[in-house]
Design an enzyme around this catalytic site. Sequence first.
Site, short mmCIF file in Angstrom:
data_model
loop_
_atom_site.label_atom_id
_atom_site.label_comp_id
_atom_site.label_asym_id
_atom_site.label_seq_id
_atom_site.Cartn_x
_atom_site.Cartn_y
_atom_site.Cartn_z
N LEU A 7 0.84 -1.21 0.00
CA LEU A 7 0.00 0.00 0.00
C LEU A 7 0.87 1.26 0.00
CD1 LEU A 7 -2.82 -0.96 2.52
CD2 LEU A 7 -2.50 -1.59 0.12
N ARG A 14 1.30 13.59 7.70
CA ARG A 14 2.09 13.93 8.88
C ARG A 14 3.55 14.23 8.55
NH1 ARG A 14 -0.43 8.66 11.64
NH2 ARG A 14 -0.73 8.27 9.40
N LYS A 21 4.76 10.19 0.86
CA LYS A 21 5.61 9.71 1.97
C LYS A 21 6.55 8.59 1.54
CE LYS A 21 3.50 7.34 5.17
NZ LYS A 21 2.72 7.05 6.38
N THR A 77 -7.05 1.91 4.04
CA THR A 77 -6.21 0.76 3.71
C THR A 77 -7.05 -0.45 3.26
OG1 THR A 77 -6.17 0.33 6.11
CG2 THR A 77 -4.23 1.38 5.16
N ASN A 168 -0.64 -3.31 15.88
CA ASN A 168 -0.74 -3.90 14.55
C ASN A 168 0.35 -3.30 13.67
OD1 ASN A 168 -1.78 -4.85 12.02
ND2 ASN A 168 -2.84 -2.88 11.77
N LYS A 347 37.18 16.22 -13.63
CA LYS A 347 35.93 15.71 -14.18
C LYS A 347 36.26 14.96 -15.45
CE LYS A 347 33.75 17.16 -17.36
NZ LYS A 347 33.12 17.84 -18.48
N ARG A 436 53.87 33.02 -23.64
CA ARG A 436 53.59 34.12 -22.73
C ARG A 436 54.44 35.30 -23.18
NH1 ARG A 436 57.25 31.09 -18.25
NH2 ARG A 436 59.22 32.05 -18.83
C1 UD1 Z 1 -1.73 1.90 9.85
C2 UD1 Z 1 -2.74 0.95 10.46
C3 UD1 Z 1 -2.41 0.80 11.92
C4 UD1 Z 1 -1.00 0.28 12.10
C5 UD1 Z 1 0.00 1.14 11.35
C6 UD1 Z 1 1.34 0.43 11.29
C7 UD1 Z 1 -4.87 1.13 9.28
C8 UD1 Z 1 -6.21 1.73 9.28
N1 UD1 Z 1 -4.07 1.47 10.31
O1 UD1 Z 1 -1.88 3.16 10.45
O2 UD1 Z 1 -3.29 -0.12 12.53
O3 UD1 Z 1 -0.66 0.23 13.47
O4 UD1 Z 1 -0.41 1.39 10.00
O5 UD1 Z 1 2.32 1.25 10.75
O6 UD1 Z 1 -4.55 0.36 8.41
N2 UD1 Z 1 -2.57 3.88 2.27
C9 UD1 Z 1 -3.16 3.66 1.05
N3 UD1 Z 1 -4.43 4.11 0.85
C10 UD1 Z 1 -5.14 4.73 1.80
C11 UD1 Z 1 -4.54 4.96 3.06
C12 UD1 Z 1 -3.25 4.50 3.28
O7 UD1 Z 1 -2.54 3.08 0.15
O8 UD1 Z 1 -6.29 5.11 1.54
C13 UD1 Z 1 -1.19 3.42 2.49
C14 UD1 Z 1 -0.24 4.52 2.88
O9 UD1 Z 1 0.40 5.07 1.74
C15 UD1 Z 1 0.75 3.82 3.80
C16 UD1 Z 1 -0.04 2.67 4.37
O10 UD1 Z 1 -1.18 2.51 3.56
O11 UD1 Z 1 1.86 3.31 3.09
C17 UD1 Z 1 -0.48 2.91 5.81
O12 UD1 Z 1 -1.16 4.14 5.90
P1 UD1 Z 1 -0.89 5.15 7.08
O13 UD1 Z 1 -1.69 6.36 6.84
O14 UD1 Z 1 0.56 5.30 7.32
O15 UD1 Z 1 -1.55 4.36 8.32
P2 UD1 Z 1 -1.19 4.49 9.84
O16 UD1 Z 1 -1.94 5.63 10.41
O17 UD1 Z 1 0.25 4.45 10.04
MG MG Z 2 1.84 4.53 8.71
#
Ligand code: UD1
Ligand code: MG
Length: 457
Positions: A7, A14, A21, A77, A168, A347, A436
């Site tokens: 993902l 943040r 990111k 996610t 998690n 270079k 020169r």
């Molecule tokens: C997430 C988990 C959390 C876990 C943590 C571990 C969920 C809801 N929460 O939180 O339980 O403890 O990771 O690091 O899953 N992403 C997508 N599409 C979206 C949202 C996110 O592809 O719609 C991707 C982001 O790019 C990222 C990853 O999913 O790589 C996780 O998303 P992030 O926003 O970092 O979740 P956390 O708040 O860290």
């Molecule tokens: Mg995260």
Amino acid sequence: MTGAVILAAGQGTRMRSHRAKVLHELAGRPLLDHVLGRVSALSLSPVVVVTGFDAERVETLVGSRAATVRQPGVLGTGDAVRRALVTLPPDVVRVLVLYGDGPLVPETLLQSLLDRAETGHTGAVLVTAVMSDPTGYGRIIRDNAGRLASIVEEKEAGVEERQIREINTGIGLWPRSALEQVLPSLPFHGGEQYLTDAAAALLATGVPVDTVEAADPDRVMGINTREELARAEALVRRETNARLMASGVTLLDPATTYIDPEVQIGMDTVVLPMTTIRGRTVIGENARIGPMATIVDSELGDQVVVGPSTVESSRLMAHVVVGPYSHLRAGTYLERDVHIGNYVELKNARVGLGSKAGHHCYLGDVTIGSHVNIGAGTVIVNYDGVHKHPTFIGDDAFIGCNVNLVAPVEVGRGAYVAAGSTVDRAVPADALAIARARQEIKSDWARARRESQTTRK
Ligand code: UD1
Ligand code: MG
């Protein structure tokens, strides 16, 4: 068949960044690059990366290493995984899900998850970790028998749930069809569907969900902020430095030594403080690097000495000495025993055995033979404003101080170029070139001037 879903569609709010990111760098490589590297070691097929924010750049990074699918907005996610699942061929029965912001996950941990499936486990297996500070993570809620019951995100966790330090990691092996069934009907949290809710949903349909605890919580951290990025960087750096020291490299001050994980350094080499060694650099034995040296994508032979200087995409054979304060740019090749002193820029320069350029030179697009002396202040005039031109200097030539060699030009073997010359025609072998203005002497000129000034007073 087991596939992998990574993902990487989120913005990473943040981080406070214009870049996605997963494109931020850890140990010189984007976060997602680390994850892709680890997954590729497992021979899973297919590997699908979910992109969204900054999708073009993320897809460019992925290249041909994985398939990509776009998520149209931050829909959570759970939604992201659902979009990846529909692209998988029917024979994929399990998926390993990883988050693109978890770059340090050990391959051995992923392998142990996959091994669980091999032994006939048909449910989901999720990786948890016990964090000394679980802030920001989803918490693992267990029933009285200690079995996983659900995952609660920090935002929705009550005061007591927030005390739970088991979290998690987002890394899990999921049965595809069961997941496909539950994902569409997961609850919405302000427009997002959470993959974490799929755990309880599977359990409700009778599919077992087990957990494995990561042995090293640092390695499964998710990077959400720049502070976490810096923490991960420090961790990787500590490990790299420790590995190098264990293999016989002296780091005078590991705290100020920045070495990328892929760098190779031979035994008894000493790295002095404030030194950065990056990319695909290979350094031989008994070398001495730093203090304050920057070496990038270069090959340095045994017993090379590089003082506070910058070396980029260059090759330095054994016993070469460089610096302090020189800059070796791309395409520099220094044969054995070459000596480059201070304030020398090279270079695309090839310098032969034992040649020397001690002070204040620019040597660009030049081939220099062996045992050549390049005097202080020599400038290769390689650029006419439109094109770059080559210069050739033969073996044993001697270039005096403050010489301009206007390229294209050739100085033959054993030839001398007098100090202060601007040379724009070939100098034959063994000749002397003087280009020169001839010196003129006006006898007693100074005395006469002084005396005339005294008379005027
Ligand atoms: C997430 C988990 C959390 C876990 C943590 C571990 C969920 C809801 N929460 O939180 O339980 O403890 O990771 O690091 O899953 N992403 C997508 N599409 C979206 C949202 C996110 O592809 O719609 C991707 C982001 O790019 C990222 C990853 O999913 O790589 C996780 O998303 P992030 O926003 O970092 O979740 P956390 O708040 O860290
Ligand atoms: Mg995260």
